[in-house]
Design a protein around this motif. Structure first.
Motif, PDB file in Angstrom:
ATOM      1  N   ILE A 236       0.831  -1.205   0.000  1.00  0.00           N
ATOM      2  CA  ILE A 236       0.000   0.000   0.000  1.00  0.00           C
ATOM      3  C   ILE A 236       0.866   1.256   0.000  1.00  0.00           C
ATOM      4  O   ILE A 236       0.609   2.213  -0.750  1.00  0.00           O
ATOM      5  N   TRP A 237       1.898   1.276   0.803  1.00  0.00           N
ATOM      6  CA  TRP A 237       2.795   2.454   0.846  1.00  0.00           C
ATOM      7  C   TRP A 237       3.487   2.646  -0.496  1.00  0.00           C
ATOM      8  O   TRP A 237       3.603   3.781  -0.993  1.00  0.00           O
ATOM      9  N   ASN A 238       3.964   1.573  -1.101  1.00  0.00           N
ATOM     10  CA  ASN A 238       4.663   1.690  -2.376  1.00  0.00           C
ATOM     11  C   ASN A 238       3.723   2.171  -3.478  1.00  0.00           C
ATOM     12  O   ASN A 238       4.080   3.056  -4.275  1.00  0.00           O
ATOM     13  N   GLU A 239       2.513   1.602  -3.545  1.00  0.00           N
ATOM     14  CA  GLU A 239       1.569   2.001  -4.592  1.00  0.00           C
ATOM     15  C   GLU A 239       1.066   3.427  -4.384  1.00  0.00           C
ATOM     16  O   GLU A 239       0.735   4.116  -5.352  1.00  0.00           O
ATOM     17  N   TRP A 240       0.994   3.872  -3.155  1.00  0.00           N
ATOM     18  CA  TRP A 240       0.517   5.224  -2.864  1.00  0.00           C
ATOM     19  C   TRP A 240       1.523   6.284  -3.314  1.00  0.00           C
ATOM     20  O   TRP A 240       1.132   7.392  -3.693  1.00  0.00           O
ATOM     21  N   THR A 241       2.808   5.938  -3.292  1.00  0.00           N
ATOM     22  CA  THR A 241       3.848   6.928  -3.583  1.00  0.00           C
ATOM     23  C   THR A 241       4.501   6.750  -4.947  1.00  0.00           C
ATOM     24  O   THR A 241       5.187   7.665  -5.405  1.00  0.00           O
ATOM     25  N   HIS A 242       4.300   5.633  -5.610  1.00  0.00           N
ATOM     26  CA  HIS A 242       4.982   5.388  -6.885  1.00  0.00           C
ATOM     27  C   HIS A 242       4.330   6.199  -8.004  1.00  0.00           C
ATOM     28  O   HIS A 242       3.105   6.340  -8.057  1.00  0.00           O
ATOM     29  N   PRO A 243       5.119   6.737  -8.933  1.00  0.00           N
ATOM     30  CA  PRO A 243       4.523   7.536 -10.027  1.00  0.00           C
ATOM     31  C   PRO A 243       3.728   6.713 -11.031  1.00  0.00           C
ATOM     32  O   PRO A 243       2.871   7.262 -11.730  1.00  0.00           O
ATOM     33  N   LEU A 244       3.994   5.423 -11.149  1.00  0.00           N
ATOM     34  CA  LEU A 244       3.273   4.581 -12.098  1.00  0.00           C
ATOM     35  C   LEU A 244       2.905   3.268 -11.415  1.00  0.00           C
ATOM     36  O   LEU A 244       3.483   2.218 -11.688  1.00  0.00           O
ATOM     37  N   PRO A 245       1.912   3.286 -10.523  1.00  0.00           N
ATOM     38  CA  PRO A 245       1.597   2.094  -9.726  1.00  0.00           C
ATOM     39  C   PRO A 245       0.743   1.105 -10.509  1.00  0.00           C
ATOM     40  O   PRO A 245       0.188   1.409 -11.568  1.00  0.00           O
ATOM     41  N   PHE A 246       0.632  -0.092  -9.953  1.00  0.00           N
ATOM     42  CA  PHE A 246      -0.318  -1.070 -10.476  1.00  0.00           C
ATOM     43  C   PHE A 246      -1.732  -0.780  -9.966  1.00  0.00           C
ATOM     44  O   PHE A 246      -2.711  -1.027 -10.670  1.00  0.00           O
ATOM     45  N   PHE A 247      -1.829  -0.262  -8.735  1.00  0.00           N
ATOM     46  CA  PHE A 247      -3.124   0.039  -8.118  1.00  0.00           C
ATOM     47  C   PHE A 247      -3.111   1.489  -7.631  1.00  0.00           C
ATOM     48  O   PHE A 247      -2.132   1.924  -7.016  1.00  0.00           O
ATOM     49  N   ARG A 248      -4.176   2.200  -7.915  1.00  0.00           N
ATOM     50  CA  ARG A 248      -4.328   3.554  -7.384  1.00  0.00           C
ATOM     51  C   ARG A 248      -5.356   3.481  -6.257  1.00  0.00           C
ATOM     52  O   ARG A 248      -6.562   3.619  -6.465  1.00  0.00           O
ATOM     53  N   PHE A 249      -4.850   3.288  -5.041  1.00  0.00           N
ATOM     54  CA  PHE A 249      -5.738   3.121  -3.895  1.00  0.00           C
ATOM     55  C   PHE A 249      -6.494   4.402  -3.556  1.00  0.00           C
ATOM     56  O   PHE A 249      -7.466   4.367  -2.805  1.00  0.00           O
ATOM     57  N   GLN A 250      -6.057   5.540  -4.098  1.00  0.00           N
ATOM     58  CA  GLN A 250      -6.780   6.785  -3.856  1.00  0.00           C
ATOM     59  C   GLN A 250      -8.200   6.737  -4.405  1.00  0.00           C
ATOM     60  O   GLN A 250      -9.074   7.491  -3.954  1.00  0.00           O
ATOM     61  N   LEU A 251      -8.451   5.867  -5.384  1.00  0.00           N
ATOM     62  CA  LEU A 251      -9.802   5.757  -5.938  1.00  0.00           C
ATOM     63  C   LEU A 251     -10.815   5.285  -4.908  1.00  0.00           C
ATOM     64  O   LEU A 251     -12.015   5.541  -5.037  1.00  0.00           O
ATOM     65  N   LEU A 252     -10.341   4.595  -3.880  1.00  0.00           N
ATOM     66  CA  LEU A 252     -11.261   4.070  -2.872  1.00  0.00           C
ATOM     67  C   LEU A 252     -11.868   5.162  -2.008  1.00  0.00           C
ATOM     68  O   LEU A 252     -12.767   4.891  -1.214  1.00  0.00           O
ATOM     69  N   SER A 253     -11.394   6.397  -2.145  1.00  0.00           N
ATOM     70  CA  SER A 253     -11.997   7.504  -1.401  1.00  0.00           C
ATOM     71  C   SER A 253     -13.318   7.952  -1.999  1.00  0.00           C
ATOM     72  O   SER A 253     -14.040   8.741  -1.384  1.00  0.00           O
ATOM     73  N   ARG A 254     -13.671   7.486  -3.193  1.00  0.00           N
ATOM     74  CA  ARG A 254     -14.914   7.866  -3.846  1.00  0.00           C
ATOM     75  C   ARG A 254     -16.009   6.860  -3.482  1.00  0.00           C
ATOM     76  O   ARG A 254     -15.799   5.649  -3.524  1.00  0.00           O
ATOM     77  N   ASN A 255     -17.169   7.375  -3.162  1.00  0.00           N
ATOM     78  CA  ASN A 255     -18.273   6.518  -2.715  1.00  0.00           C
ATOM     79  C   ASN A 255     -18.629   5.465  -3.745  1.00  0.00           C
ATOM     80  O   ASN A 255     -18.858   4.295  -3.424  1.00  0.00           O
ATOM     81  N   ASN A 256     -18.723   5.892  -5.010  1.00  0.00           N
ATOM     82  CA  ASN A 256     -19.090   4.939  -6.054  1.00  0.00           C
ATOM     83  C   ASN A 256     -18.116   3.776  -6.120  1.00  0.00           C
ATOM     84  O   ASN A 256     -18.510   2.618  -6.281  1.00  0.00           O
ATOM     85  N   TYR A 257     -16.850   4.086  -5.983  1.00  0.00           N
ATOM     86  CA  TYR A 257     -15.858   3.046  -6.202  1.00  0.00           C
ATOM     87  C   TYR A 257     -15.757   2.092  -5.016  1.00  0.00           C
ATOM     88  O   TYR A 257     -15.683   0.874  -5.200  1.00  0.00           O
ATOM     89  N   ILE A 258     -15.742   2.640  -3.802  1.00  0.00           N
ATOM     90  CA  ILE A 258     -15.699   1.751  -2.646  1.00  0.00           C
ATOM     91  C   ILE A 258     -16.979   0.931  -2.566  1.00  0.00           C
ATOM     92  O   ILE A 258     -16.977  -0.227  -2.135  1.00  0.00           O
ATOM     93  N   TYR A 259     -18.080   1.520  -3.025  1.00  0.00           N
ATOM     94  CA  TYR A 259     -19.347   0.791  -3.089  1.00  0.00           C
ATOM     95  C   TYR A 259     -19.243  -0.378  -4.069  1.00  0.00           C
ATOM     96  O   TYR A 259     -19.644  -1.502  -3.770  1.00  0.00           O
ATOM     97  N   GLY A 260     -18.707  -0.099  -5.262  1.00  0.00           N
ATOM     98  CA  GLY A 260     -18.609  -1.146  -6.265  1.00  0.00           C
ATOM     99  C   GLY A 260     -17.654  -2.245  -5.870  1.00  0.00           C
ATOM    100  O   GLY A 260     -17.960  -3.436  -5.988  1.00  0.00           O
TER     101      GLY A 260
END
Length: 532
Positions: free
Chosen positions: A241-265
């Protein structure tokens, strides 16, 4: 139109990998017997596939962008065929494990590739139908695995479980070659390759899925292997999680989970994968353990779900594509159908046969395609085209992981509730042991196992009593499992009503630039996020 043909090839690739995984799971005993392997290797045969599938599901969108859709689709198809077909002639356990891991990677690559291709190729007004097609691959075609397993193992040979990939793979290759659009690869992304992210993700996924798959068999934390793998997997998660949060080209963008639609889905899809076992694995387990059916005898139970989903899929796509239809209502109605089906299945008794499941399987077929399609549409409403690779990865990786979690839940309920019911039945048998020696009555179909002097009433009477004892314990355990899945559905229904989400259809969300006027639209939200 040419791109639609290419997309059909990717769809066929996903169908091929899904079918082969499900057919091999249903015909596992025949495969192990044909290869001359014991019960223990079959555990690793399943575990290695699921672990590799989770890894592939997280990496596929990143690879598709880097090497282009067309090239990546050809690679996934080649990897799938080259790993599936040789297993029909493999007799060495080590080689079998290697091929099975490669097959799991191909299966993990194929499903996210299909979803990403749908978002990339289809026009705005057809994406709801594309998501419904993705839903059918995830929910409908796995139900056909029981039918094909019965066809190959009971009527032909277990080798056809793997050889069926040859015609499907050839047709998929032709469709991809003819129709998949040619795009320029982005090899410059390899210069900032996320090596640590790949390492942390592969270690965490492999260790945790192996623990969930083999933990019950190895007696959990009484096994040093489970303890070591569990510690390594849990330690790798925060690093990932720390690596993906700070890397310029991650495999996962965990910031998307802050949106209601996305965490809901994402949350809803993860729970749905577990709940969907009520339409496939649990009824099949009852028919196998209690009734003693082979795959060719029980396939009608799952075939009904597949037929209903195929029939209702166009209507669901039409409803989801309308501006005046709230996707949450569609999903809620589907969950309600599945909830009623789980409650009906929880009334199972030892005298149930295949016909008793038909009405509940019909409701499962109606609800399954509605729930997953609406959840997918809701999650994609929260992202724009630039974020689609990260959205696809974050949807499919938890989906693949929760497939392992659903199996773990079945084993957990089977061990806890199964042990409880076995103890209570044994106590009841001991308290009322005089009933075992009572005289037979014409109204009693099954005679008592013992004579008044304690001798067996007929040859095999005690073995028959033991069989009935285990059947009753299995029935009570599976009834409890249906109740647990119904409770998860109730949680999901409350969740769908309470979480505030946007319900735009995809042809509005992915509208061309300049078409957005509302400041709370996801596109406007994304642009504001970039500016800040």
């Amino acid at each position: 139109m040419t791109s639609i043909i290419g997309l059909s090839g990717v769809l066929l690739t996903a169908i091929m990998t899904t079918l082969n995984e499900q057919v091999s799971a249903q015909g596992l005993n025949d495969i192990m017997g044909g290869m001359g392997l014991s019960h223990d290797p079959s555990r690793w045969f399943v575990s290695l596939y699921t672990s590799a599938q989770v890894i592939g599901a997280g990496l596929s969108p990143w690879m598709a962008i880097t090497f282009s859709l067309r090239r990546w689709a050809f690679f996934v198809l080649t990897l799938a065929v080259c790993s599936i077909v040789p297993m029909a002639f493999c007799q060495t356990p080590l080689l079998l494990y290697i091929l099975r891991s490669m097959q799991g990677l191909a299966g993990g690559f194929a499903i996210p590739l299909l979803m990403f291709s749908i978002l990339k190729i289809l026009p705005f007004n057809l994406r709801a139908y594309g998501l419904v097609a993705y839903t059918l691959v995830s929910t409908c075609f796995p139900y056909l695995g029981t039918m094909l397993a019965g066809l190959w193992t009971d009527l032909l040979s277990w080798q056809f479980i793997f050889l069926q990939a040859i015609p499907l793979g050839a047709l998929a290759g032709l469709l991809i070659w003819y129709g998949m659009p040619i795009m320029e690869p982005q090899h410059h992304r390899l210069q900032i390759f996320n090596g640590y992210g790949l390492l942390f993700f592969a270690v965490a996924a492999w260790c945790l899925t192996t623990v969930l798959s083999l933990g019950d068999w190895l007696d959990w934390f009484n096994s040093p292997l489970v303890c070591v793998l569990g510690a390594i997997g849990l330690a790798a998660v925060p690093l990932l999680i720390w690596n993906e949060w700070t890397h310029p080209l991650p495999f996962f963008r965990f910031q998307l989970l802050s949106r209601n639609n996305y965490i809901y889905g994402v949350g809803g899809i993860s729970l749905f994968v577990v709940v969907s076992l009520s339409a496939s694995a649990v009824p099949l387990q009852f028919l196998t353990k209690v009734v003693g059916y082979r795959p060719e005898q029980s396939y009608l139970v799952t075939l009904e779900v597949a037929a209903v989903e195929i029939a209702i899929a166009p209507l669901v796509g039409y409803l989801l594509n309308r501006r005046d239809v709230d996707c949450r209502i569609v999903g809620f109605f589907g969950m309600l159908c599945m909830f009623i089906a789980c409650c009906g299945d929880s009334l199972v008794t030892s005298v149930w046969q295949r016909p008793e499941f038909y009405i509940w399987q019909f409701l499962q077929g109606i609800g399954g395609v509605m729930v997953l399609s609406s959840l997918l549409l809701m999650s994609t409403n929260a992202v724009v085209a630039e974020e689609s690779p990260f959205a696809v990865a974050l949807v499919n990786m938890p989906r693949a992981f929760m497939m392992v979690g659903g199996t773990w839940l079945m084993e957990l309920v089977g061990r806890w509730r199964g042990g409880l019911h076995s103890d209570r039945l044994a106590d009841h048998l001991g308290q009322y042991r005089y009933a075992l020696v009572q005289g037979s009555s014409p109204l009693i179909q099954s005679p008592t196992p013992l004579l008044p002097d304690g001798r067996p009433r007929f040859r095999g009477s005690m073995s028959y009593l033991k069989e009935q004892f285990h059947h009753q314990a299995a029935v009570l355990t599976l009834s409890d499992l249906f109740c647990v899945l119904a409770a998860l559905l109730a949680v999901l229904m409350v969740f769908i009503l309470l979480v505030p989400v946007r319900t735009y259809p995809p042809w509005v969300v992915f509208a061309p630039r300049g078409a957005t006027k509302s400041p709370d639209h996801p596109v406007a939200h994304y642009k504001e996020t970039i500016r800040t």
